[in-house]
Design a protein around this motif. Sequence first.
Motif, PDB file in Angstrom:
ATOM      1  N   LEU A  60       7.512   1.183   1.128  1.00  0.00           N
ATOM      2  CA  LEU A  60       6.068   1.283   0.975  1.00  0.00           C
ATOM      3  C   LEU A  60       5.558   2.720   1.015  1.00  0.00           C
ATOM      4  O   LEU A  60       4.644   3.068   0.272  1.00  0.00           O
ATOM      5  CB  LEU A  60       5.376   0.471   2.072  1.00  0.00           C
ATOM      6  N   GLU A  64       6.308   4.083  -2.487  1.00  0.00           N
ATOM      7  CA  GLU A  64       4.900   3.776  -2.799  1.00  0.00           C
ATOM      8  C   GLU A  64       4.732   2.446  -3.536  1.00  0.00           C
ATOM      9  O   GLU A  64       3.878   2.305  -4.410  1.00  0.00           O
ATOM     10  CB  GLU A  64       4.284   4.915  -3.602  1.00  0.00           C
ATOM     11  N   SER A  67       1.024  -0.264  -3.655  1.00  0.00           N
ATOM     12  CA  SER A  67      -0.063   0.523  -3.080  1.00  0.00           C
ATOM     13  C   SER A  67      -1.415  -0.065  -3.480  1.00  0.00           C
ATOM     14  O   SER A  67      -1.602  -0.516  -4.614  1.00  0.00           O
ATOM     15  CB  SER A  67       0.031   1.969  -3.556  1.00  0.00           C
ATOM     16  N   ASP A  68      -2.359  -0.061  -2.507  1.00  0.00           N
ATOM     17  CA  ASP A  68      -3.708  -0.543  -2.824  1.00  0.00           C
ATOM     18  C   ASP A  68      -4.777   0.516  -2.562  1.00  0.00           C
ATOM     19  O   ASP A  68      -5.965   0.244  -2.638  1.00  0.00           O
ATOM     20  CB  ASP A  68      -4.032  -1.814  -2.028  1.00  0.00           C
ATOM     21  N   THR A  70      -5.342   4.987  -3.082  1.00  0.00           N
ATOM     22  CA  THR A  70      -4.857   6.324  -3.428  1.00  0.00           C
ATOM     23  C   THR A  70      -5.635   7.348  -2.613  1.00  0.00           C
ATOM     24  O   THR A  70      -6.868   7.348  -2.620  1.00  0.00           O
ATOM     25  CB  THR A  70      -5.045   6.602  -4.929  1.00  0.00           C
ATOM     26  N   TRP A  78      -1.389  10.661  -2.568  1.00  0.00           N
ATOM     27  CA  TRP A  78      -0.512   9.685  -1.910  1.00  0.00           C
ATOM     28  C   TRP A  78      -0.964   8.282  -2.291  1.00  0.00           C
ATOM     29  O   TRP A  78      -2.167   7.974  -2.258  1.00  0.00           O
ATOM     30  CB  TRP A  78      -0.602   9.823  -0.389  1.00  0.00           C
ATOM     31  N   HIS A  79      -0.004   7.439  -2.660  1.00  0.00           N
ATOM     32  CA  HIS A  79      -0.295   6.025  -2.950  1.00  0.00           C
ATOM     33  C   HIS A  79       0.104   5.217  -1.718  1.00  0.00           C
ATOM     34  O   HIS A  79       1.284   4.946  -1.477  1.00  0.00           O
ATOM     35  CB  HIS A  79       0.481   5.568  -4.193  1.00  0.00           C
ATOM     36  N   LEU A  80      -0.912   4.800  -0.973  1.00  0.00           N
ATOM     37  CA  LEU A  80      -0.668   4.222   0.340  1.00  0.00           C
ATOM     38  C   LEU A  80      -1.236   2.808   0.445  1.00  0.00           C
ATOM     39  O   LEU A  80      -1.549   2.177  -0.582  1.00  0.00           O
ATOM     40  CB  LEU A  80      -1.260   5.140   1.416  1.00  0.00           C
ATOM     41  N   HIS A  81      -1.383   2.318   1.670  1.00  0.00           N
ATOM     42  CA  HIS A  81      -1.773   0.927   1.905  1.00  0.00           C
ATOM     43  C   HIS A  81      -2.832   0.878   2.992  1.00  0.00           C
ATOM     44  O   HIS A  81      -2.649   1.425   4.079  1.00  0.00           O
ATOM     45  CB  HIS A  81      -0.554   0.093   2.316  1.00  0.00           C
ATOM     46  N   ASP A 105     -10.433   1.861  -4.547  1.00  0.00           N
ATOM     47  CA  ASP A 105      -9.006   2.077  -4.293  1.00  0.00           C
ATOM     48  C   ASP A 105      -8.636   3.550  -4.398  1.00  0.00           C
ATOM     49  O   ASP A 105      -7.485   3.900  -4.609  1.00  0.00           O
ATOM     50  CB  ASP A 105      -8.164   1.255  -5.279  1.00  0.00           C
ATOM     51  N   TYR A 129       3.856   4.287   9.124  1.00  0.00           N
ATOM     52  CA  TYR A 129       4.763   3.287   8.578  1.00  0.00           C
ATOM     53  C   TYR A 129       6.031   3.145   9.420  1.00  0.00           C
ATOM     54  O   TYR A 129       6.914   2.359   9.068  1.00  0.00           O
ATOM     55  CB  TYR A 129       5.167   3.662   7.148  1.00  0.00           C
TER      56      TYR A 129
END
Length: 508
Positions: A60, A64, A67-68, A70, A78-81, A105, A129
């Motif tokens: 995750l 990445e 991801s939901d 950015t 960063w493409h994160l959650h 998002d 994480y």
Amino acid sequence: MGNVMNKVTSPIQAMRGKKRKHEDDDSDSNEEINDLLDKSLATPKRKKLISTAKYIYQALFKEERNSDITVHALGKVWHLHKVYLSQSPYFATMFNGSWREAEEDYVHIEIVDPKVTIESLYSVFGSLYMDEVVLEPREIVSILATATLFQLDSLIDRCAEVMIETSNAETAVKYYEAACEYGVKSVKQSTFNWLLVNLLSLYYKTGKWLRLISVELMELLVASPGLYVMQTELSLYTLLRYWMYLKLHPGGEEVAASEEKLQYFANRQSSVAFLDTPKGKPYEKCFRALRLHNLLNHHVDIKVLKQDNIIPVEWLHEPLFQQWNSMLLVDQTLDKGPKDVEEKLFLETCIRCGRTLPENEYLKWRWTGFNFGLDLILISDTKTLRVKRHHRTENERLLSLQVKRQFQIRVSVASLNDLRQIKHQQTTQIQTVSLDKNEEAMLIMFDKELTFPLLISVNMLVVSPPRSNSNSSTVQGSLTDGASSSRQSQRDEEESLDASGNNIALGS
């Protein structure tokens, strides 16, 4: 004969008996084996596969996936959650409130703190994480700044632990400034205590570290009664003078003080005291924190103050008057020494002095003796530190003839580790000591945990302090001054003694 034959068991019967016995033994053995097997099968076996946390971190965060949200910061994306970022109150408020980002998002974070870096952002985002985090001491201030930005209290606590563990000559000032900026009280107190012990015993030798100390921090250190002053207040003035030189010459050499540097102020052509000039004004409050009244006990100190012309002569009037008045009171036996002095007043007015004991051996010394007719000798052996009122007939013209003289004293002793952090410290209460001529008293019995080299700091009050607010405020608004770079002044600071109390070689 027949009777004998009847008692003999036939071979077949014998064999059957043995077989039955083996069957019974096998049965018991089988039961034991079955019990062991059942127990083994009933006991869960824990075998660690790839941990969930590591999988989550890899899939995750690093890859990445799914991801939901950015996050854009410092020019990097960063493409994160959201579910992981929400561990941070900063993001939780953003995603769960009425903010625009709650429905979008994409988030752009404006970062103005120069201590926050792309590397520290990567470390802090990644920590959300994982169930553990690796903190590099060289990057710890940046990580602390980033953790503070995102309000991650647990990560701030981990940063504090690392900073306390790695405080040393190179990091102490940097950690202190960061702790002040980001409100980490434990690190602020820890590094300040480190500097109290090491300022004079270490920093004076290395200009690059001394130069880092700000005016505000230096003022606090100089004013602190807990400062380990090596040897006397004269040493503190010398350090302060060299520190000011370094601040005025930021591009200069970063080596220990040289004769040229120490004479810089004395060689000025102006008759105006340096602290009265525009260049000197920013440093005035640091010199105001010096205890001038404790520096005027020796003619060398006064000579150095006059030659340097750093401190305006007007500052010396009240301390000189105070010292002269105290001398007259002692000489006329009107002052037999301080008694029932409040702790606050004691700490504000006491003489501060100290030394390093490199080895566990018998030593005897004095710090600028014959103060107000009282010649106090310190005696250290393998287990204790004692004080003696030294009174020799050939020196009676310099000594108080009072049969008993009393004074107040507090002793601190510290052992340091390889990073010069306090490994063990022992401090006495403020003691009132009353001595006859040539009488001695024990001040402290060393703890078994103390190891050599040993740093000794002594706070001492030998005359009754002034009681008026104006006098005490003046006392607090001055402090140690004057520092002669000459060997003669160093010789006058502290005298080592032989067994009879006569002067011998210089102490350390």
